[in-house]
Design a protein around this motif. Sequence first.
Motif, PDB file in Angstrom:
ATOM      1  N   ILE A 208     113.886  31.387  48.658  1.00  0.00           N
ATOM      2  CA  ILE A 208     113.024  31.076  49.797  1.00  0.00           C
ATOM      3  C   ILE A 208     111.759  30.364  49.336  1.00  0.00           C
ATOM      4  N   ALA A 209     111.177  30.828  48.230  1.00  0.00           N
ATOM      5  CA  ALA A 209     109.990  30.158  47.692  1.00  0.00           C
ATOM      6  C   ALA A 209     110.329  28.726  47.265  1.00  0.00           C
ATOM      7  N   TYR A 210     111.508  28.532  46.682  1.00  0.00           N
ATOM      8  CA  TYR A 210     111.949  27.203  46.250  1.00  0.00           C
ATOM      9  C   TYR A 210     112.058  26.269  47.459  1.00  0.00           C
ATOM     10  N   MET A 211     112.569  26.798  48.587  1.00  0.00           N
ATOM     11  CA  MET A 211     112.711  25.988  49.796  1.00  0.00           C
ATOM     12  C   MET A 211     111.379  25.379  50.225  1.00  0.00           C
ATOM     13  N   GLN A 212     110.304  26.125  49.998  1.00  0.00           N
ATOM     14  CA  GLN A 212     108.987  25.659  50.412  1.00  0.00           C
ATOM     15  C   GLN A 212     108.383  24.664  49.433  1.00  0.00           C
ATOM     16  N   SER A 213     109.038  24.433  48.296  1.00  0.00           N
ATOM     17  CA  SER A 213     108.474  23.562  47.268  1.00  0.00           C
ATOM     18  C   SER A 213     109.066  22.161  47.284  1.00  0.00           C
ATOM     19  N   VAL A 214     109.987  21.878  48.234  1.00  0.00           N
ATOM     20  CA  VAL A 214     110.648  20.575  48.266  1.00  0.00           C
ATOM     21  C   VAL A 214     110.234  19.820  49.523  1.00  0.00           C
ATOM     22  N   ASN A 215     110.659  18.558  49.592  1.00  0.00           N
ATOM     23  CA  ASN A 215     110.254  17.724  50.723  1.00  0.00           C
ATOM     24  C   ASN A 215     111.219  17.798  51.904  1.00  0.00           C
ATOM     25  N   ILE A 216     112.511  17.846  51.607  1.00  0.00           N
ATOM     26  CA  ILE A 216     113.530  17.899  52.653  1.00  0.00           C
ATOM     27  C   ILE A 216     114.588  18.915  52.242  1.00  0.00           C
ATOM     28  N   LEU A 217     115.103  19.649  53.225  1.00  0.00           N
ATOM     29  CA  LEU A 217     116.180  20.610  52.994  1.00  0.00           C
ATOM     30  C   LEU A 217     117.480  20.038  53.555  1.00  0.00           C
ATOM     31  N   LEU A 218     118.488  19.940  52.715  1.00  0.00           N
ATOM     32  CA  LEU A 218     119.788  19.420  53.103  1.00  0.00           C
ATOM     33  C   LEU A 218     120.707  20.572  53.485  1.00  0.00           C
ATOM     34  N   LEU A 219     121.374  20.431  54.621  1.00  0.00           N
ATOM     35  CA  LEU A 219     122.364  21.413  55.062  1.00  0.00           C
ATOM     36  C   LEU A 219     123.622  20.655  55.440  1.00  0.00           C
ATOM     37  N   SER A 220     124.686  20.841  54.679  1.00  0.00           N
ATOM     38  CA  SER A 220     125.918  20.090  54.913  1.00  0.00           C
ATOM     39  C   SER A 220     127.057  21.028  55.289  1.00  0.00           C
ATOM     40  N   LEU A 221     127.624  20.811  56.468  1.00  0.00           N
ATOM     41  CA  LEU A 221     128.778  21.585  56.908  1.00  0.00           C
ATOM     42  C   LEU A 221     130.050  20.968  56.332  1.00  0.00           C
ATOM     43  N   PRO A 222     131.144  21.713  56.288  1.00  0.00           N
ATOM     44  CA  PRO A 222     132.407  21.149  55.792  1.00  0.00           C
ATOM     45  C   PRO A 222     132.788  19.904  56.588  1.00  0.00           C
ATOM     46  N   TYR A 223     133.272  18.889  55.875  1.00  0.00           N
ATOM     47  CA  TYR A 223     133.556  17.596  56.487  1.00  0.00           C
ATOM     48  C   TYR A 223     134.941  17.604  57.121  1.00  0.00           C
ATOM     49  N   MET A 224     135.066  18.266  58.240  1.00  0.00           N
ATOM     50  CA  MET A 224     136.283  18.264  59.051  1.00  0.00           C
ATOM     51  C   MET A 224     135.888  18.784  60.426  1.00  0.00           C
ATOM     52  N   TYR A 225     135.665  17.880  61.340  1.00  0.00           N
ATOM     53  CA  TYR A 225     135.067  18.257  62.613  1.00  0.00           C
ATOM     54  C   TYR A 225     136.129  18.739  63.601  1.00  0.00           C
ATOM     55  N   SER A 226     135.929  19.937  64.103  1.00  0.00           N
ATOM     56  CA  SER A 226     136.805  20.537  65.101  1.00  0.00           C
ATOM     57  C   SER A 226     136.003  21.609  65.792  1.00  0.00           C
ATOM     58  N   HIS A 227     136.638  22.322  66.743  1.00  0.00           N
ATOM     59  CA  HIS A 227     135.907  23.392  67.425  1.00  0.00           C
ATOM     60  C   HIS A 227     135.495  24.486  66.453  1.00  0.00           C
ATOM     61  N   SER A 228     136.190  24.604  65.291  1.00  0.00           N
ATOM     62  CA  SER A 228     135.805  25.642  64.327  1.00  0.00           C
ATOM     63  C   SER A 228     134.521  25.285  63.597  1.00  0.00           C
ATOM     64  N   THR A 229     134.260  23.983  63.369  1.00  0.00           N
ATOM     65  CA  THR A 229     133.022  23.596  62.698  1.00  0.00           C
ATOM     66  C   THR A 229     131.867  23.437  63.673  1.00  0.00           C
ATOM     67  N   THR A 230     132.141  23.162  64.944  1.00  0.00           N
ATOM     68  CA  THR A 230     131.049  23.068  65.910  1.00  0.00           C
ATOM     69  C   THR A 230     130.359  24.411  66.092  1.00  0.00           C
ATOM     70  N   GLY A 231     131.032  25.493  65.723  1.00  0.00           N
ATOM     71  CA  GLY A 231     130.436  26.818  65.854  1.00  0.00           C
ATOM     72  C   GLY A 231     129.763  27.316  64.589  1.00  0.00           C
ATOM     73  N   ILE A 232     129.812  26.538  63.492  1.00  0.00           N
ATOM     74  CA  ILE A 232     129.209  26.986  62.238  1.00  0.00           C
ATOM     75  C   ILE A 232     127.698  26.815  62.287  1.00  0.00           C
ATOM     76  N   VAL A 233     126.987  27.911  62.146  1.00  0.00           N
ATOM     77  CA  VAL A 233     125.532  27.886  61.992  1.00  0.00           C
ATOM     78  C   VAL A 233     125.232  28.742  60.774  1.00  0.00           C
ATOM     79  N   SER A 234     125.131  28.127  59.631  1.00  0.00           N
ATOM     80  CA  SER A 234     124.924  28.859  58.391  1.00  0.00           C
ATOM     81  C   SER A 234     123.697  29.756  58.493  1.00  0.00           C
ATOM     82  N   GLY A 235     123.806  30.960  57.937  1.00  0.00           N
ATOM     83  CA  GLY A 235     122.680  31.888  57.986  1.00  0.00           C
ATOM     84  C   GLY A 235     121.428  31.330  57.343  1.00  0.00           C
ATOM     85  N   LYS A 236     121.604  30.465  56.319  1.00  0.00           N
ATOM     86  CA  LYS A 236     120.429  29.959  55.612  1.00  0.00           C
ATOM     87  C   LYS A 236     119.620  28.984  56.446  1.00  0.00           C
ATOM     88  N   VAL A 237     120.202  28.421  57.530  1.00  0.00           N
ATOM     89  CA  VAL A 237     119.456  27.437  58.302  1.00  0.00           C
ATOM     90  C   VAL A 237     118.190  28.039  58.899  1.00  0.00           C
TER      91      VAL A 237
END
Length: 410
Positions: free
Chosen positions: A294-323
């Motif tokens: 969490i401290a590291y997150m505050q030390s960078v300029n941008i946070l990247l969050l990448s979901l699995p690259y296969m779009y379907s109703h199963s990925t539209t519901g993914i909200v990673s806990g870390k977001v």
Amino acid sequence: MLKFARYMPMYGWMPTVLTVDPKYAAFPSIDQSLLREIPSEVEVVQTKAWDPFSLYGRFQGKKRDEVIEVGYVDGKSGFKRIARWLRGNIFLPDARVGWVPFASRAARKLLRKYKFDAIMSSGPPHSSHLIGMTAQKTSGLPWVVDMRDPWVEIYYTDQMHESWIARKLQAHLEKKVLTTANGVISVSKHVGTGLKRRVAMQYYETIPNGYDPADIPQHSVSFEGKSEFIVAHFGTYNFRRHSEAFVLALQKLQAITPVEIHLVGKVESEILDTYRLRGIPVKGVDYLPHGEAIAYMQSVNILLLSLPYMYSHSTTGIVSGKVFEYISARRPILALGPTEGDLADLLEQTHAGNIFDHDDQEGIYIFLNECLKSRGKPWKINDEALIKYERPRLTERLARVLERFSPSNS
């Protein structure tokens, strides 16, 4: 579940946690520092388990923790295909099914020892729900099922080489669990929509992931003195999440300012080379304890969050806990995934960033450039929207669901 266990006593519920002894199971990572969050009055019961990752690791000449990915297994191509076929057709509902007999026996002992008011199982691994169903059958107590990810529609099923028999059995187990449970909760609207489309549940409610205000440092890290523009990703990063368009956008940005990409957590080593080949400095960082991450997150300029690259109703519901911890770090979030879905809605509600298709090089570059122009300024988010996702508030909602079925309220 850790945060639920931490805050449930505030709302009149005292949990007893039944889990696996880590000596008998493989995990992508283990964070011992999180044990400090468990209240001293909460009893934690650990059991043995039979774990196929140990056997698979021996065949590969590796430790069991080195061959496990999130959801499935890693390794040499020939071994990987065989192992994934076994995972998809033999180890059902998942590779943790070897825990079921040990945990079911422990659950029956606990039910004889204590007077409980409710049972709750959380998955994946969805084999945990088979333990919950056994406990309900033994005790007659109300049972709440927590679906943190889809079951039959999980995004990596195409990697499991499932036969029609396996698919039918998975669908049967999912339906049996969800129709038997008194209540079902899931972490996102689209996951719930998928469940409701297939199964007629007795009661359903969405209780999303969230963040714990107690985890957030009171003083953020200063950017002063840093010449590089740093983009960081936290967690598992594999080729399913990798975007060549993102790499090219970073390369273009590098013509304006020095750029670095930091990949913190479990990362496929070949991915580091994809950045280096484009001349982008990349730093691989091993898994960090929760507080340090969490401290590291505050030390960078941008946070990247990448979901699995296969779009379907199963990925539209993914909200990673870390977001949610990303948002609370108050750094702009660049997300890659379906531009319509629960994650897109969350980013819009909280004003925390933007989401782009994995192939949208132009959109990604424009966003990176906008963030560069506002570099050093605090990223303003919608605090009124974020406050709904605080862990204590979410635990209160879970307590109300449990109270709905508690014998004392019947």
